[in-house]
Write a protein that holds these residues in place. Structure first.
Motif, PDB file in Angstrom:
ATOM      1  N   ASP A 141      39.750 111.210  -3.928  1.00 38.98           N
ATOM      2  CA  ASP A 141      38.899 112.392  -4.044  1.00 38.98           C
ATOM      3  C   ASP A 141      38.336 112.861  -2.712  1.00 38.98           C
ATOM      4  N   ASP A 142      38.527 112.101  -1.654  1.00 34.05           N
ATOM      5  CA  ASP A 142      38.090 112.551  -0.330  1.00 34.05           C
ATOM      6  C   ASP A 142      39.138 113.427   0.353  1.00 34.05           C
ATOM      7  N   SER A 143      40.420 113.097   0.166  1.00 34.08           N
ATOM      8  CA  SER A 143      41.482 113.804   0.887  1.00 34.08           C
ATOM      9  C   SER A 143      42.347 114.699   0.004  1.00 34.08           C
ATOM     10  N   ARG A 170      31.419 117.421  -1.308  1.00 35.59           N
ATOM     11  CA  ARG A 170      32.659 118.097  -1.652  1.00 35.59           C
ATOM     12  C   ARG A 170      33.745 117.051  -1.834  1.00 35.59           C
ATOM     13  N   GLY A 171      34.594 117.242  -2.823  1.00 41.37           N
ATOM     14  CA  GLY A 171      35.695 116.323  -3.054  1.00 41.37           C
ATOM     15  C   GLY A 171      36.782 116.998  -3.859  1.00 41.37           C
ATOM     16  N   TYR A 172      37.792 116.215  -4.224  1.00 38.90           N
ATOM     17  CA  TYR A 172      38.927 116.740  -4.986  1.00 38.90           C
ATOM     18  C   TYR A 172      38.950 116.138  -6.376  1.00 38.90           C
ATOM     19  N   GLN A 173      39.439 116.921  -7.330  1.00 37.35           N
ATOM     20  CA  GLN A 173      39.523 116.483  -8.714  1.00 37.35           C
ATOM     21  C   GLN A 173      40.786 117.062  -9.346  1.00 37.35           C
ATOM     22  N   ALA A 174      41.321 116.359 -10.338  1.00 34.88           N
ATOM     23  CA  ALA A 174      42.468 116.869 -11.097  1.00 34.88           C
ATOM     24  C   ALA A 174      41.965 117.525 -12.372  1.00 34.88           C
ATOM     25  N   TYR A 175      42.437 118.726 -12.633  1.00 38.12           N
ATOM     26  CA  TYR A 175      42.073 119.459 -13.840  1.00 38.12           C
ATOM     27  C   TYR A 175      43.330 120.025 -14.480  1.00 38.12           C
ATOM     28  N   ARG A 176      43.265 120.185 -15.772  1.00 40.25           N
ATOM     29  CA  ARG A 176      44.368 120.804 -16.503  1.00 40.25           C
ATOM     30  C   ARG A 176      43.944 122.199 -16.938  1.00 40.25           C
ATOM     31  N   VAL A 209      36.331 120.690  -5.117  1.00 40.04           N
ATOM     32  CA  VAL A 209      35.087 120.983  -5.819  1.00 40.04           C
ATOM     33  C   VAL A 209      33.920 120.837  -4.856  1.00 40.04           C
ATOM     34  N   ASP A 210      33.151 121.914  -4.713  1.00 40.09           N
ATOM     35  CA  ASP A 210      31.947 121.912  -3.882  1.00 40.09           C
ATOM     36  C   ASP A 210      30.755 121.753  -4.812  1.00 40.09           C
TER      37      ASP A 210
END
Length: 207
Positions: A170-172, A95-101, A89-90
């Motif tokens: 969420d960083d990697s 910027r980082g990472y997220q879990a979505y369904r 997600v930018d």
């Protein structure tokens, strides 16, 4: 404890909203591409804004306009309808990472249960296979015959008996889980292991 990326960047209402309708089952290996995932994400953000009684401030509106999904790292089947994905997600300033369904209604991907979606994680069998492979690789590097034999036996017999407290870095984009391993000598050590999902395939990262 580090504040979750989602808590910093996402509207509170989005964290609990169920957005979009679930459709028929789709192919076992189906996953949204970046464009499809981002379109679903933007629709969810826009629906969240419309649901609020007051329009966002200029600063909030600017932040919302900047948010986008720019990568789909990997997805894991949840059931016949949903996949849980790790996405990049930018948000403009970060910027980082997220879990979505995500669900699929037959024609369109939808963001189903965003921040509260279960974090993808390898099954016990998948984790066990990856750890046994790593033990075998470590055994191959041993010079002492006794140590080599110890690692070889562990690579053949070690069992993952439990995996708990999986969290997304969420960083990697790595998933960190507390793994309990039953070794041939009867001991059951626990350690944090880092896994990464690429496409639909898990790998074991160096700690």
């Amino acid at each position: 404890m580090k504040r979750p990326f989602s808590a910093v960047l996402f509207p509170s209402a989005l964290a609990i909203a169920l957005l979009g309708a679930a459709g028929a089952a789709f192919a076992a290996d189906a996953m949204p591409d970046v464009e499809q995932a981002n379109a679903a994400y933007r629709r969810a953000l826009e629906a969240d804004v419309r649901a609020k009684s007051a329009p966002p401030s200029l600063v909030s509106a600017s932040l919302l306009a900047a948010m986008k999904i720019d990568a789909v790292q990997g997805c894991q089947r949840v059931d016949a309808v949903f996949v849980a994905c790790i996405v990049g997600v930018d948000a403009g300033m970060r910027r980082g990472y997220q879990a979505y369904r995500f669900g699929h209604d037959g024609a369109t991907w939808t963001l189903a249960n965003s921040v509260e979606a279960a974090i993808p994680a390898p099954s016990l069998a998948e984790a066990q296979g990856l750890i046994r492979q790593r033990l075998g690789e470590e055994g191959a590097r041993q010079q002492d015959p006794a140590r080599k034999a110890e690692f070889e036996r562990a690579a053949a017999e070690a069992t993952v008996s439990a995996m708990n407290s999986c969290e997304l870095d969420d960083d990697s984009g790595a998933v960190e889980c507390e793994v309990r391993l039953r070794l041939p000598d009867g001991s059951e050590p626990s350690a944090t292991q880092r896994f990464q999902l690429n496409g639909s395939v898990w790998s074991l990262l160096e700690r």
